[in-house]
Motif scaffolding. Structure first.
Motif, PDB file in Angstrom:
ATOM      1  N   HIS A  23       0.831  -1.188   0.000  1.00  9.95           N
ATOM      2  CA  HIS A  23       0.000   0.000   0.000  1.00  9.95           C
ATOM      3  C   HIS A  23       0.877   1.252   0.000  1.00  9.95           C
ATOM      4  O   HIS A  23       0.681   2.183  -0.779  1.00  9.95           O
ATOM      5  CB  HIS A  23      -0.883  -0.050   1.250  1.00  9.95           C
ATOM      6  N   ARG A  27       1.444   3.940  -2.964  1.00 11.20           N
ATOM      7  CA  ARG A  27       1.145   5.350  -2.785  1.00 11.20           C
ATOM      8  C   ARG A  27       2.340   6.222  -3.196  1.00 11.20           C
ATOM      9  O   ARG A  27       2.182   7.221  -3.881  1.00 11.20           O
ATOM     10  CB  ARG A  27       0.774   5.602  -1.322  1.00 11.20           C
ATOM     11  N   PRO A  78      -8.041   1.927  -6.251  1.00 11.27           N
ATOM     12  CA  PRO A  78      -8.470   1.868  -4.844  1.00 11.27           C
ATOM     13  C   PRO A  78      -7.509   2.595  -3.898  1.00 11.27           C
ATOM     14  O   PRO A  78      -7.953   3.344  -3.033  1.00 11.27           O
ATOM     15  CB  PRO A  78      -8.518   0.365  -4.556  1.00 11.27           C
ATOM     16  N   VAL A  79      -6.205   2.383  -4.076  1.00  9.96           N
ATOM     17  CA  VAL A  79      -5.224   3.061  -3.221  1.00  9.96           C
ATOM     18  C   VAL A  79      -5.222   4.572  -3.496  1.00  9.96           C
ATOM     19  O   VAL A  79      -5.122   5.385  -2.586  1.00  9.96           O
ATOM     20  CB  VAL A  79      -3.806   2.462  -3.417  1.00  9.96           C
ATOM     21  N   GLU A  81      -7.750   6.290  -4.362  1.00  8.81           N
ATOM     22  CA  GLU A  81      -8.949   6.860  -3.739  1.00  8.81           C
ATOM     23  C   GLU A  81      -8.775   6.975  -2.231  1.00  8.81           C
ATOM     24  O   GLU A  81      -9.063   8.001  -1.636  1.00  8.81           O
ATOM     25  CB  GLU A  81     -10.173   5.999  -4.070  1.00  8.81           C
ATOM     26  N   GLU A  82      -8.250   5.903  -1.629  1.00 10.13           N
ATOM     27  CA  GLU A  82      -8.075   5.868  -0.187  1.00 10.13           C
ATOM     28  C   GLU A  82      -7.132   6.968   0.283  1.00 10.13           C
ATOM     29  O   GLU A  82      -7.330   7.571   1.322  1.00 10.13           O
ATOM     30  CB  GLU A  82      -7.470   4.515   0.169  1.00 10.13           C
ATOM     31  N   SER A  83      -6.091   7.225  -0.513  1.00 11.24           N
ATOM     32  CA  SER A  83      -5.065   8.187  -0.108  1.00 11.24           C
ATOM     33  C   SER A  83      -5.420   9.611  -0.535  1.00 11.24           C
ATOM     34  O   SER A  83      -4.726  10.549  -0.166  1.00 11.24           O
ATOM     35  CB  SER A  83      -3.728   7.795  -0.742  1.00 11.24           C
TER      36      SER A  83
END
Ligand code: C2E
Ligand code: CA
Ligand code: CA
Ligand code: CA
Length: 279
Positions: A23, A27, A78-79, A81-83
């Motif tokens: 992850h 990022r 997904p990463v 979006e999360e970050s």
């Protein structure tokens, strides 16, 4: 029992650690790619089923890894979006897609619809309206040539901010399309509330269209509903000619899929367009 229990636990921890590491690496990689021009857009043609002409393209994001390999969006969105990195990445996508659409017009191609995917995070955390205005102004692309692909879940969230931004985008003249239509929640109330222009029928209904009478019934129903509401319908994931002609019978307006073309780098799209025009 205790031994194996602890073993299982340690195994689980290690997986967790390696996930967390992936992850973090992802990022950092995404941030580097943003700084160094490590993203590219491929463009998948959209075909008008009545005329057979290319009516537009969908911009699809790829990440060019250091070794030159192209990483598909499912691996990093997904990463992103999360970050929150999807906000600057999404800004780049909008500007690059508008720039490319204008380059094609300058190269003599007719005005085509440029469809761009949006993440809900861009509504929550970014100034999407401002980004769209900048992308259009910088490129000189008419707003009517830009189509934003939204998911049903975004529209169902019933958020005042989302509503206001979508109204402002419509005011600009930008088109709105519902992506993966039919896979979200069943409430269709949002079709009334938002001035949507197009429904993109999800691939899951198109894939087995040839053999599954229920899928055919669903596709026909969506196309009919679209027609009654004055919305265009586009079927995604068309992989063969039988499915393409069935979609004509179902009165879908447009289609997209490997049968017509895969997502293409910009130069290859121009060749595809010219070859199709000649045939
Ligand atoms: P999507 O918007 O539903 O895009 C369609 C996906 O189906 C694309 O995968 C496309 O390459 C693939 N596809 C097209 N025709 C066919 C076909 O005939 N058969 C099959 N099996 N697949 C087909 P891709 O490019 O890997 O993109 C996956 C998803 O990533 C997209 O799904 C979209 O949700 C997301 N995505 C792509 N670009 C962006 C972007 O710029 N921003 C955001 N937020 N999401 C993006
Ligand atoms: Ca899409
Ligand atoms: Ca889709
Ligand atoms: Ca999909």
């Amino acid at each position: 029992v205790k031994e194996s229990g602890r073993g299982a636990c340690r195994f689980f921890d290690e997986t967790m650690n390696s996930d967390a590491l992936d992850h973090l690496q992802l990022r950092n990689g995404l941030r580097r790619a943003l700084d160094r021009g490590g993203f590219v857009l491929h463009y998948q043609p959209q075909i008008d089923l009545t005329s057979g002409a290319v009516s537009g393209v969908e911009a699809l994001l790829r990440w060019r890894a250091d070794d030159g390999a192209l990483i598909p969006p499912a691996r990093f969105i997904p990463v992103a979006e999360e970050s929150g990195l999807i906000v600057p990445i999404g800004d780049w996508v909008l500007r690059e897609a508008c720039r490319q659409a204008m380059l094609w017009q300058q190269a003599g191609l007719p005005p085509l619809m440029m469809a761009v995917n949006l993440s809900a995070v861009q509504f929550r955390r970014g100034d999407l309206l401002q980004t769209v205005i900048i992308a259009l102004t910088e490129s000189g692309l008419p707003a009517s040539c830009l189509e934003l692909e939204l998911t049903e879940s975004l529209l169902i969230a019933d958020n005042e901010n989302v509503l206001a931004v979508l109204r402002a985008l419509k005011q600009l003249g930008v088109k709105l399309s519902i992506d993966d239509f039919g896979t979200g929640y069943s409430s269709l109330a949002y079709l009334k509330r938002f001035a949507v222009d197009q429904l993109k029928i999800d691939r899951s209904f198109v894939r087995d269209l040839r053999s599954d009478p229920e899928d055919a019934a669903i596709v026909r129903a969506i196309a009919q509903m679209g027609r009654s509401l004055g919305l265009r319908t586009l079927a995604e994931g068309v992989e063969d000619s039988v499915t393409a002609s069935l979609l004509c019978t179902c009165q879908c307006d447009a289609a997209q899929g490997y049968y017509f073309a895969r997502p293409l780098p910009p130069e290859e799209f121009v060749s595809f367009f010219r070859a199709r025009q000649e045939s």
